[in-house]
Design a protein around this motif. Structure first.
Motif, PDB file in Angstrom:
ATOM      1  N   VAL A  50      66.629 -33.068 -66.435  1.00  0.00           N
ATOM      2  CA  VAL A  50      66.679 -31.670 -65.979  1.00  0.00           C
ATOM      3  C   VAL A  50      67.260 -31.587 -64.571  1.00  0.00           C
ATOM      4  N   LEU A  51      66.841 -32.543 -63.731  1.00  0.00           N
ATOM      5  CA  LEU A  51      67.341 -32.550 -62.357  1.00  0.00           C
ATOM      6  C   LEU A  51      68.857 -32.728 -62.327  1.00  0.00           C
ATOM      7  N   VAL A  52      69.332 -33.673 -63.119  1.00  0.00           N
ATOM      8  CA  VAL A  52      70.780 -33.940 -63.141  1.00  0.00           C
ATOM      9  C   VAL A  52      71.534 -32.724 -63.663  1.00  0.00           C
ATOM     10  N   LEU A  53      70.975 -32.120 -64.695  1.00  0.00           N
ATOM     11  CA  LEU A  53      71.638 -30.958 -65.286  1.00  0.00           C
ATOM     12  C   LEU A  53      71.747 -29.813 -64.277  1.00  0.00           C
ATOM     13  N   LEU A  54      70.622 -29.560 -63.598  1.00  0.00           N
ATOM     14  CA  LEU A  54      70.601 -28.496 -62.582  1.00  0.00           C
ATOM     15  C   LEU A  54      71.633 -28.775 -61.503  1.00  0.00           C
ATOM     16  N   PHE A  55      71.628 -30.001 -61.088  1.00  0.00           N
ATOM     17  CA  PHE A  55      72.503 -30.436 -60.025  1.00  0.00           C
ATOM     18  C   PHE A  55      73.960 -30.209 -60.373  1.00  0.00           C
ATOM     19  N   VAL A  56      74.324 -30.738 -61.548  1.00  0.00           N
ATOM     20  CA  VAL A  56      75.729 -30.651 -61.950  1.00  0.00           C
ATOM     21  C   VAL A  56      76.113 -29.185 -62.173  1.00  0.00           C
TER      22      VAL A  56
END
Lengths: 128, 517
Positions: free
Chosen positions: B179-185
């Motif tokens: 989720v963190l990576v998705l939000l980030f990207v």
């Protein structure tokens, strides 16, 4: 027989007079001593309080002058000819006992049975 | 395959009537591949009463039932397929694994191609407006390339490993990271599309620096993943005590801060290495004793039915039984003591015979040296033939020992011969050969049917994704037995220091001299 440092020692003592026996060149008394302020008090089998550094009688030659005079094994020697034996080193005690010029030693000794005998006599005859 | 099975089965049944007790046969030698081996092994399970070479006494029936429960079934084509399918995971779990894996791959591809897209899109969309890429800008492009390569390798190392197990719930930290990576990207794409694509920013160096910052941040997220997934549970925090419910085998392990399902997985992996194999035959003695205790007393209801409530009757009955059992002079402890002493003596005698037989058997074989003149081809044997040659002399003693210690179902004849060939090849002594039979080893040491396709059920009062706590208890149930796991927190250690001066080591003599006067 235990003492409080700084307070005078009180004990019930018996006076014993031993005549030295001449054996060849030496004058012998017929007993062995142990203890002293330079020795380890914890190894003394005769003392009640294991921090007592006094001089104790550890062996008595059977039939010797000490036994004849009434010294018993386990006695604590408080005085020898007026010299105090409660705070001396082992060697000093030996010297006081083996003076060549003296034929007789007068000891003040104390033992547990003396105190109990006094207590018994006090108890059975109160306020005599 | 169907007719092959049927044909071999009939062949087995026909030759079984003779019961010669031969140890080698055509159908064992022909098993070359692993699949072939497993099929022949399964046929052996079904028809073991025919091929059992230990047909030495009349209780071969006891051997049949002890080896496997399927000996009375007849195998058909469907059964073989069903057995093979049971050994793999069921369809539902496979589906979930594939879904998770595909999501991970999609996310990975998205993350990997984002910086490249950031760099390439301006050239595609408005090639005429672009500035030339100067030295510093080119350097940054090279650094983006290398950082992406490192990120690729790191992600492959951390995430694309073969899965060890299928856990009941999802892995919370992985979800968090995804989720963190998705939000980030997503936020980076938003910023990019609004500020750069929309306004058609001509400064290429800025775009390259933006891509570099994205890759740096991704590398830091990967570092966070390493810390959360791998490093956090390394420091031991809890001491778990694992007890097998059937026979009381207990071990203690140190675990770090884990969720209950991951702790259960760690415990199961330790179980396969450390616990001796579960042997149900050893528990029959205590069960028979328990049955004798219950059977000794009979309770009669003198008052007749319908007097009290049924619950009252049951309670008074059980209380009467307990009181009578306490008063009765029970001599079963005596029987137990003598029985155990007798069993111990028997085991030791059989063991002595076995050791002597094996040592003698090993002396018959000598390793042929290269320099020796070539013997006739009939004399020279490979390890398997050598094992088969010396096996008969020790077979009887070994079988008797295994029967006495109730281990005969753990070792098939084929496995014993294989082990013997292995020991001969690697110059192991007779004592080393016997070690596996004298002491029960960990579960993985035995044939695959003891541990393949095991399903474990995690029974826990707390949620399985919650962390391990002091005093948490959970159960791991398998088909035959149950493991009870309790955890205790390792106490906080308050340590203080004490300095010893090396010069302070001084000693005095303790005298006690005796002088005679």
């Amino acid at each position: 027989m235990s003492f409080v440092p700084g307070q005078p020692v009180t004990a019930v003592v018996q006076r014993i007079e031993i005549q030295k026996l001449r054996e060849g060149e030496n004058l012998i008394l017929g007993f062995s001593i142990g203890g002293g302020i330079d020795q380890d008090p914890g190894q003394n089998p005769f003392s009640e309080d294991k921090s007592d550094k006094g001089i104790y009688v550890t062996r008595i030659t059977p039939g010797g002058p000490a036994e004849v005079a009434g010294l018993r094994i386990g006695d604590k020697i408080m005085q020898v000819n007026g010299w105090d034996m409660t705070m001396v080193t082992h060697d000093q005690a030996r010297k006081k006992l083996t003076k060549k010029r003296e034929d007789v030693v007068r000891l003040l000794i104390t033992r547990k049975s003396l105190e109990e005998a006094v207590k018994h006599s006090k108890g059975s005859h109160p306020r005599q | 395959m169907d007719h092959k099975v049927q044909a071999t089965r009939s062949a087995l049944h026909s030759s079984g009537d003779e019961c010669t007790g031969r140890f080698t046969s055509v159908h064992w030698k022909s098993a070359d591949t692993d699949a072939e081996m497993s099929r022949t092994w399964k046929r052996q399970r079904a028809c073991v009463h025919v091929w059992d070479p230990f047909f030495l006494d009349d209780n071969w029936g006891e051997t049949t039932t002890a080896v496997t429960g399927t000996s009375e079934h007849s195998l058909s084509q469907e059964d073989i397929v069903r057995i093979t399918k049971d050994l793999e995971d069921s369809v539902g779990l496979d589906c979930r694994r594939y879904v998770t894996r595909s999501i991970a791959v999609i996310l990975g591809l998205l993350v990997f191609f984002t910086p490249l897209a950031f760099l390439v899109l301006p050239h595609i969309l408005w090639p005429d407006k672009q500035q030339r890429c100067e030295t510093a800008c080119e350097g940054l492009v090279i650094s983006v390339a290398f950082k992406l390569l490192i990120l690729l390798l790191a992600v492959w190392a951390l995430f694309f490993r073969p899965a060890r197990a299928g856990l009941p719930r999802v892995f919370v930290f992985r979800i968090l990271l995804a989720v963190l990576v998705l939000l980030f990207v997503t936020s980076y794409w938003l910023f990019y599309s609004v500020r750069i694509l929309h306004s058609q920013d001509p400064d290429y160096k800025d775009i390259v620096q933006y891509a570099v910052s994205l890759v740096d941040a991704l590398l830091f997220i990967h570092y966070l993943a390493v810390v959360l997934l791998e490093l956090r549970q390394l420091q031991p925090c809890y001491s778990v005590c694992v007890t097998r419910a059937t026979d009381g085998e207990t071990r203690h392990y140190n675990l770090g801060q884990l969720s209950i399902q991951r702790a259960a997985l760690a415990v199961i992996e330790h179980y396969y290495c450390d616990f001796p194999i579960h042997n149900p035959a050893l528990l029959s003695a205590s069960k028979s004793r328990a049955a004798k205790h219950l059977a000794g007393l009979k309770v009669y209801n003198v008052d007749g039915p319908g007097n009290n409530a049924s619950a009252g009757i049951a309670q008074s009955q059980s209380r009467a039984m307990i009181a009578a059992a306490a008063r009765r002079r029970d001599t079963s402890h005596n029987e137990l003591y003598y029985e155990e002493a007798e069993h111990e003596r028997r085991v030791r005698k059989r063991r002595a015979r076995l050791v002597v037989a094996v040592e003698e058997a090993f002396t018959h074989i000598k390793r042929m040296q290269e320099e020796e003149p070539k013997k006739a081809p009939g004399d020279v044997m490979d390890p398997r033939e050598a094992a088969q040659a010396i096996f008969p002399s020790m077979a009887r003693a070994l079988q008797k020992y295994l029967r006495t210690t109730k281990q005969q179902h753990c070792h098939s004849m084929e496995s014993i011969q294989q082990h013997l060939a292995f020991c001969i090849t690697n110059k192991l002594t007779p004592k080393a050969f016997l070690e596996g039979y004298l002491t029960p080893g960990p579960t993985l040491q035995y044939g695959k049917d003891h541990w393949l396709g095991r399903r474990w059920t995690l029974i826990s009062e707390a949620s399985v994704t919650s962390g391990l706590k002091d005093g948490s208890v959970f159960l791991l149930k398998c088909v035959d037995f149950c493991l009870v796991v309790t955890s205790r927190k390792i106490p906080y250690v308050q340590m203080s220091e004490e300095y010893i001066d090396p010069k302070s080591h001084k000693f005095v003599l303790r005298l006690q001299s005796e002088t005679s006067v």
